[in-house]
Motif scaffolding. Structure first.
Motif, PDB file in Angstrom:
ATOM      1  N   LEU A   1      -4.692  52.197 -20.048  1.00 48.32           N
ATOM      2  CA  LEU A   1      -3.826  52.288 -21.223  1.00 48.32           C
ATOM      3  C   LEU A   1      -3.984  53.660 -21.884  1.00 48.32           C
ATOM      4  N   GLN A   2      -2.856  54.283 -22.179  1.00 55.28           N
ATOM      5  CA  GLN A   2      -2.887  55.620 -22.779  1.00 55.28           C
ATOM      6  C   GLN A   2      -2.565  55.591 -24.261  1.00 55.28           C
ATOM      7  N   GLY A   3      -2.019  54.474 -24.742  1.00 50.04           N
ATOM      8  CA  GLY A   3      -1.688  54.343 -26.160  1.00 50.04           C
ATOM      9  C   GLY A   3      -0.188  54.224 -26.368  1.00 50.04           C
ATOM     10  N   GLY A   4       0.214  53.251 -27.179  1.00 49.55           N
ATOM     11  CA  GLY A   4       1.613  53.098 -27.540  1.00 49.55           C
ATOM     12  C   GLY A   4       2.436  52.213 -26.633  1.00 49.55           C
ATOM     13  N   GLU A   5       1.857  51.705 -25.553  1.00 47.43           N
ATOM     14  CA  GLU A   5       2.636  50.906 -24.606  1.00 47.43           C
ATOM     15  C   GLU A   5       3.047  49.551 -25.188  1.00 47.43           C
ATOM     16  N   ALA A   6       4.180  49.046 -24.705  1.00 48.96           N
ATOM     17  CA  ALA A   6       4.575  47.654 -24.951  1.00 48.96           C
ATOM     18  C   ALA A   6       4.089  46.843 -23.761  1.00 48.96           C
ATOM     19  N   LEU A   7       3.300  45.799 -24.037  1.00 44.32           N
ATOM     20  CA  LEU A   7       2.647  45.036 -22.962  1.00 44.32           C
ATOM     21  C   LEU A   7       3.041  43.577 -23.021  1.00 44.32           C
ATOM     22  N   LEU A   8       3.244  42.991 -21.837  1.00 44.39           N
ATOM     23  CA  LEU A   8       3.470  41.556 -21.687  1.00 44.39           C
ATOM     24  C   LEU A   8       2.319  40.956 -20.903  1.00 44.39           C
ATOM     25  N   ASP A   9       1.697  39.916 -21.473  1.00 49.43           N
ATOM     26  CA  ASP A   9       0.634  39.164 -20.809  1.00 49.43           C
ATOM     27  C   ASP A   9       1.219  37.818 -20.420  1.00 49.43           C
ATOM     28  N   TYR A  10       1.562  37.661 -19.134  1.00 54.49           N
ATOM     29  CA  TYR A  10       2.219  36.438 -18.676  1.00 54.49           C
ATOM     30  C   TYR A  10       1.155  35.465 -18.167  1.00 54.49           C
ATOM     31  N   GLY A  11       1.050  34.306 -18.837  1.00 48.44           N
ATOM     32  CA  GLY A  11      -0.033  33.365 -18.566  1.00 48.44           C
ATOM     33  C   GLY A  11      -1.221  33.738 -19.426  1.00 48.44           C
ATOM     34  N   CYS A  12      -0.999  33.802 -20.749  1.00 50.58           N
ATOM     35  CA  CYS A  12      -1.959  34.466 -21.648  1.00 50.58           C
ATOM     36  C   CYS A  12      -3.222  33.667 -21.900  1.00 50.58           C
ATOM     37  N   GLY A  13      -3.205  32.329 -21.698  1.00 52.97           N
ATOM     38  CA  GLY A  13      -4.424  31.549 -21.907  1.00 52.97           C
ATOM     39  C   GLY A  13      -4.929  31.670 -23.335  1.00 52.97           C
ATOM     40  N   SER A  14      -6.063  32.340 -23.506  1.00 53.88           N
ATOM     41  CA  SER A  14      -6.655  32.539 -24.832  1.00 53.88           C
ATOM     42  C   SER A  14      -6.054  33.721 -25.577  1.00 53.88           C
ATOM     43  N   GLY A  15      -5.185  34.496 -24.910  1.00 54.73           N
ATOM     44  CA  GLY A  15      -4.618  35.694 -25.517  1.00 54.73           C
ATOM     45  C   GLY A  15      -5.493  36.922 -25.367  1.00 54.73           C
ATOM     46  N   ILE A  16      -6.566  36.820 -24.591  1.00 60.08           N
ATOM     47  CA  ILE A  16      -7.557  37.883 -24.541  1.00 60.08           C
ATOM     48  C   ILE A  16      -6.982  39.213 -24.065  1.00 60.08           C
TER      49      ILE A  16
END
Length: 295
Positions: A161-176
């Motif tokens: 990660l370089q900073g500022g990205e939009a990220l999607l966590d698919y299957g987030c579980g605990s959200g970690i």
């Protein structure tokens, strides 16, 4: 109080009725698990988008908890008769009397992901005040950072990660992973899970870490593409979700896939190379993490 824990191997047709019957006749709790969890035969279920709506594993095990005085053989026999099956094969272990809260807490020490990233349960002191510390307690949703698949994804986020990205966590579980991304500099993070309990746990964990991650059930996720898409799930849903995950990734964006066994890397690479230029897999204790850039 000491307890007895019994494990019964069953098929998909009898798992839920037997579990209910055991509870009716004296079990303190009963849970159903995949008999092949953690192997190449692990089966994804519970309506992952694009997949058949199977509701139970074809080969399951019922794990039931009883008090110390319970006549387990009699209870299982009665439950089996109620379900119309022969007496099943089972194994029983005695669980000695303990302070279960302290025992559980003692099994979850701070986890060092890298020199600058730690996961710290709330009952522990922060091991490195100068590092990025994720406050996360074990709970009902998957993902505390201790499993190699989660560890691999966290290491990737820390390194890339370089900073500022939009990220999607698919299957987030605990959200970690969404929470970690924000604390590592991502501009925004959304998480998706098919389990409402996971959504609630993720929101609670985000609040505890003072980050503004957003979490959704699959059909509620807004239409948009992301700079980084992370999917730490299992090979079976990853086989089915490639086109959707690729569609959620911006051209030039990156994908991170985990929950893959080493022996499944070649197959997953063949599927995802339709859309992504993939790097060499990262490996940890028999698990793999694939990443790549969308063409």
């Amino acid at each position: 109080m000491a307890y007895q824990q019994t494990t019964i191997a069953v098929n998909d047709h009898i798992a839920e009725p037997l579990s209910d019957a055991l509870m009716e006749h004296g079990a303190l709790s009963a849970a159903i698990e995949d008999a092949y969890a953690g192997t190449a035969n692990e089966q994804a279920i519970f309506g992952e988008p694009g997949m058949p709506a199977e509701q139970i594993w074809q080969q399951s095990k019922v794990i039931a908890l009883f008090d110390e005085q319970a006549d387990i053989e009699a209870i299982i026999g009665t439950a089996a008769q109620q379900c119309g099956i022969d007496m099943p094969v089972y194994e029983t272990d005695r669980l000695p009397e303990q302070d279960w809260v302290r025992l559980t807490q003692s099994q979850f020490d701070p986890i060092k992901i890298s020199d600058r990233l730690w996961i710290t349960p709330s009952w522990h002191d922060v091991p490195d005040a100068g590092a990025v510390n994720l406050k996360l307690d074990p709970g009902l949703a998957f993902g505390t950072g201790s499993h190699p698949t989660t560890h691999l994804c966290l290491q990737w986020l820390d390194n890339h990660l370089q900073g500022g990205e939009a990220l999607l966590d698919y299957g987030c579980g605990s959200g970690i992973l969404a929470i970690a991304a924000l604390k590592l500099g991502a501009g925004s993070a959304a998480g998706v899970d098919i389990d409402e309990q996971a959504i609630r746990a993720s929101k609670d964990n985000a609040a505890q870490n003072e980050v503004a991650a957003q979490f959704y059930l699959p059909d509620a996720l807004p239409e948009q593409q992301f700079d980084v898409v992370v999917a730490n799930i299992l090979a079976n849903p990853l086989r089915m979700l490639g086109d959707m995950l690729a569609g959620r990734t911006k051209p030039g964006g990156r994908i991170v896939l985990s929950g893959i066994l080493e022996e499944q890397v070649e197959e997953m690479s063949t599927i995802y190379s339709q859309w992504f230029d993939l790097a060499a897999p990262q490996l940890d204790n028999g698990w793999a993490c694939l990443s790549g850039v969308k063409r």
